[in-house]
Design an enzyme around this catalytic site. Sequence first.
Site, PDB file in Angstrom:
ATOM      1  N   SER A  61      37.355  38.620  32.804  1.00 32.93           N
ATOM      2  CA  SER A  61      36.465  39.529  32.070  1.00 32.93           C
ATOM      3  C   SER A  61      36.037  38.993  30.699  1.00 32.93           C
ATOM      4  O   SER A  61      35.880  39.760  29.752  1.00 32.93           O
ATOM      5  CB  SER A  61      37.098  40.928  31.943  1.00 32.93           C
ATOM      6  OG  SER A  61      37.318  41.484  33.231  1.00 32.93           O
ATOM      7  N   GLY A  89      33.342  34.638  35.334  1.00 36.21           N
ATOM      8  CA  GLY A  89      32.677  35.056  36.567  1.00 36.21           C
ATOM      9  C   GLY A  89      31.425  35.859  36.263  1.00 36.21           C
ATOM     10  O   GLY A  89      30.354  35.305  36.004  1.00 36.21           O
ATOM     11  N   GLY A  90      31.572  37.175  36.255  1.00 40.19           N
ATOM     12  CA  GLY A  90      30.428  38.092  36.121  1.00 40.19           C
ATOM     13  C   GLY A  90      29.456  37.734  35.007  1.00 40.19           C
ATOM     14  O   GLY A  90      28.234  37.719  35.218  1.00 40.19           O
ATOM     15  N   GLU A 121      41.487  34.256  43.790  1.00 35.42           N
ATOM     16  CA  GLU A 121      40.903  34.777  45.045  1.00 35.42           C
ATOM     17  C   GLU A 121      41.240  33.850  46.212  1.00 35.42           C
ATOM     18  O   GLU A 121      41.424  34.310  47.341  1.00 35.42           O
ATOM     19  CB  GLU A 121      39.386  34.963  44.868  1.00 35.42           C
ATOM     20  CG  GLU A 121      39.092  36.174  43.993  1.00 35.42           C
ATOM     21  CD  GLU A 121      37.819  36.083  43.160  1.00 35.42           C
ATOM     22  OE1 GLU A 121      36.933  35.287  43.479  1.00 35.42           O
ATOM     23  OE2 GLU A 121      37.738  36.846  42.168  1.00 35.42           O
ATOM     24  N   GLU A 151      44.187  32.642  34.165  1.00 35.65           N
ATOM     25  CA  GLU A 151      43.419  33.840  34.499  1.00 35.65           C
ATOM     26  C   GLU A 151      44.367  34.921  35.020  1.00 35.65           C
ATOM     27  O   GLU A 151      44.728  34.905  36.212  1.00 35.65           O
ATOM     28  CB  GLU A 151      42.388  33.529  35.580  1.00 35.65           C
ATOM     29  CG  GLU A 151      41.384  32.476  35.202  1.00 35.65           C
ATOM     30  CD  GLU A 151      40.149  32.564  36.101  1.00 35.65           C
ATOM     31  OE1 GLU A 151      39.087  32.896  35.576  1.00 35.65           O
ATOM     32  OE2 GLU A 151      40.275  32.329  37.303  1.00 35.65           O
ATOM     33  N   HIS A 189      42.004  29.147  42.529  1.00 30.72           N
ATOM     34  CA  HIS A 189      41.541  30.401  41.934  1.00 30.72           C
ATOM     35  C   HIS A 189      42.320  31.548  42.577  1.00 30.72           C
ATOM     36  O   HIS A 189      42.657  31.493  43.760  1.00 30.72           O
ATOM     37  CB  HIS A 189      40.030  30.566  42.181  1.00 30.72           C
ATOM     38  CG  HIS A 189      39.469  31.756  41.474  1.00 30.72           C
ATOM     39  ND1 HIS A 189      39.585  33.030  41.977  1.00 30.72           N
ATOM     40  CD2 HIS A 189      38.816  31.868  40.290  1.00 30.72           C
ATOM     41  CE1 HIS A 189      39.023  33.880  41.122  1.00 30.72           C
ATOM     42  NE2 HIS A 189      38.551  33.200  40.095  1.00 30.72           N
ATOM     43  N   ASN A 220      31.770  30.548  36.889  1.00 35.46           N
ATOM     44  CA  ASN A 220      32.172  30.600  38.296  1.00 35.46           C
ATOM     45  C   ASN A 220      31.308  31.650  38.979  1.00 35.46           C
ATOM     46  O   ASN A 220      31.537  32.842  38.811  1.00 35.46           O
ATOM     47  CB  ASN A 220      33.664  30.969  38.377  1.00 35.46           C
ATOM     48  CG  ASN A 220      34.107  31.202  39.810  1.00 35.46           C
ATOM     49  OD1 ASN A 220      33.404  30.864  40.757  1.00 35.46           O
ATOM     50  ND2 ASN A 220      35.296  31.783  39.970  1.00 35.46           N
ATOM     51  N   TRP A 221      30.334  31.174  39.722  1.00 35.06           N
ATOM     52  CA  TRP A 221      29.381  32.104  40.344  1.00 35.06           C
ATOM     53  C   TRP A 221      29.931  32.776  41.595  1.00 35.06           C
ATOM     54  O   TRP A 221      29.298  33.653  42.159  1.00 35.06           O
ATOM     55  CB  TRP A 221      28.076  31.362  40.674  1.00 35.06           C
ATOM     56  CG  TRP A 221      27.202  31.144  39.480  1.00 35.06           C
ATOM     57  CD1 TRP A 221      27.411  31.586  38.202  1.00 35.06           C
ATOM     58  CD2 TRP A 221      25.949  30.429  39.450  1.00 35.06           C
ATOM     59  NE1 TRP A 221      26.375  31.191  37.393  1.00 35.06           N
ATOM     60  CE2 TRP A 221      25.461  30.480  38.141  1.00 35.06           C
ATOM     61  CE3 TRP A 221      25.206  29.746  40.414  1.00 35.06           C
ATOM     62  CZ2 TRP A 221      24.264  29.882  37.751  1.00 35.06           C
ATOM     63  CZ3 TRP A 221      24.020  29.146  40.045  1.00 35.06           C
ATOM     64  CH2 TRP A 221      23.542  29.221  38.724  1.00 35.06           C
ATOM     65  N   LYS A 222      31.075  32.309  42.088  1.00 35.45           N
ATOM     66  CA  LYS A 222      31.667  32.881  43.310  1.00 35.45           C
ATOM     67  C   LYS A 222      30.608  32.898  44.425  1.00 35.45           C
ATOM     68  O   LYS A 222      29.763  32.003  44.483  1.00 35.45           O
ATOM     69  CB  LYS A 222      32.254  34.256  43.013  1.00 35.45           C
ATOM     70  CG  LYS A 222      33.184  34.218  41.784  1.00 35.45           C
ATOM     71  CD  LYS A 222      34.012  35.442  41.607  1.00 35.45           C
ATOM     72  CE  LYS A 222      34.850  35.280  40.353  1.00 35.45           C
ATOM     73  NZ  LYS A 222      35.790  36.375  40.152  1.00 35.45           N
ATOM     74  N   GLY A 229      37.449  40.356  36.973  1.00 35.53           N
ATOM     75  CA  GLY A 229      36.474  41.274  37.545  1.00 35.53           C
ATOM     76  C   GLY A 229      36.778  42.740  37.310  1.00 35.53           C
ATOM     77  O   GLY A 229      36.192  43.616  37.934  1.00 35.53           O
TER      78      GLY A 229
HETATM   79  P1  PGA Z   1      35.347  37.544  35.695  1.00 33.98           P
HETATM   80  O1  PGA Z   1      35.879  36.413  36.705  1.00 33.98           O
HETATM   81  O2  PGA Z   1      34.841  36.851  34.465  1.00 33.98           O
HETATM   82  O3  PGA Z   1      34.243  38.247  36.452  1.00 33.98           O
HETATM   83  O4  PGA Z   1      36.506  38.432  35.407  1.00 33.98           O
HETATM   84  C1  PGA Z   1      36.587  35.319  36.216  1.00 33.98           C
HETATM   85  C2  PGA Z   1      37.001  34.416  37.355  1.00 33.98           C
HETATM   86  O5  PGA Z   1      37.289  34.895  38.449  1.00 33.98           O
HETATM   87  O6  PGA Z   1      37.049  33.180  37.186  1.00 33.98           O
END
Ligand code: PGA
Length: 246
Positions: free
Chosen positions: A209, A230-231, A94, A164, A92, A9-11, A170
Site C-alpha cells: 500500500s 502495486g496499485g 501472491e 512486504e 512475491h 508491480n502491475w500484477k 492491496g
Molecule cells: P500494493 O501491492 O502496493 O497494491 O499494496 C504491493 C505488491 O504487491 O507488491
Amino acid sequence: MPKNYMIGNWKMNQSLSDIQNFFSQLKLENNQNNFWITPQSVHISECLKHAPATGVLIGAQNCSHEDFGAFTGEIACRSLAEIGAHFTLIGHSERRSLYGETDQDVNQKAKKAISEGLIPVICVGETLAQRDNSQTLDVVLSQVKNALVNIQLHNESEIIIAYEPVWAIGTGKTATPQQAEEVHAQIRNLLIELYPDHGAEISLLYGGSVKPANIKELLSMQNINGGLVGGASLKPESFSDLCKAC
Ligand code: PGA
C-alpha cells in the site's frame, strides 16, 4: 549508500492501450536507471518498445528455476534476458500463498536469475497472524536467509530485497515507517553478516500500500531504499510522483 529504487508491480493488470498511455504520460526526473516496471510477461516486449524513451527498465513477475525443457506454462530466465528483461520478482507473497512457492523455490529461482544476468527482487513478509504472534522477525529473517543459501555476490547490485508485510498488500494498510524500519534494520544486519563486503549496500525496498501520500515518510527511514508498488503504479501520474519522491 544503497541505491534507491521505485518498482511498479502491475500484477495481472493493464491492457495494450493502458501500456501505451502509461509510457506516453510518464514524467520522470533524474532517472538513474532506478525506475522499474514489471508487467504481465506477455507484455514485456510491448513495454520494451515504449520504455526506452523514458529510461524505465522492464522485468518479470516470476521465472522458472529450470533452464529449458518440458515445463508447460513456465518462463525461462534466459528467454527473459534474451528479450531484454532486466530483473525478475521472486517469491512475491501472491506466488507463495496462491501458487505454493516455498523458500527453496525462491532460492533456486534467485540462483537461476543471477546466473542469467537478471536481478532477482526477492520478496519476503509476514502474515497478520504471524505478526500478532510476535513472529515477524523470525519469519522474515528466515525467508531472507533461506532465499540466499549458497548465493555468492560479486557486487551489491546483484540482488534486491523487498519487505512486504502480507497484511499491507492491496489492503490500504501500510506499515508505519517505524514498523517497516524495525524489520529493514534487522534484514540489513543479516545481510551484513552474510555478505560482509556488500551487505551494507544492498537495496531494501518496502512494499504494501505504498502511495504518493506515504512514500516520503517511508523513504526518510535509514534502511528503506525505495518501494515495490502495486496499485499506485498503474497510473502514470501516481507512478511519476512516486519516482519523484525517490
Ligand atoms: P500494493 O501491492 O502496493 O497494491 O499494496 C504491493 C505488491 O504487491 O507488491
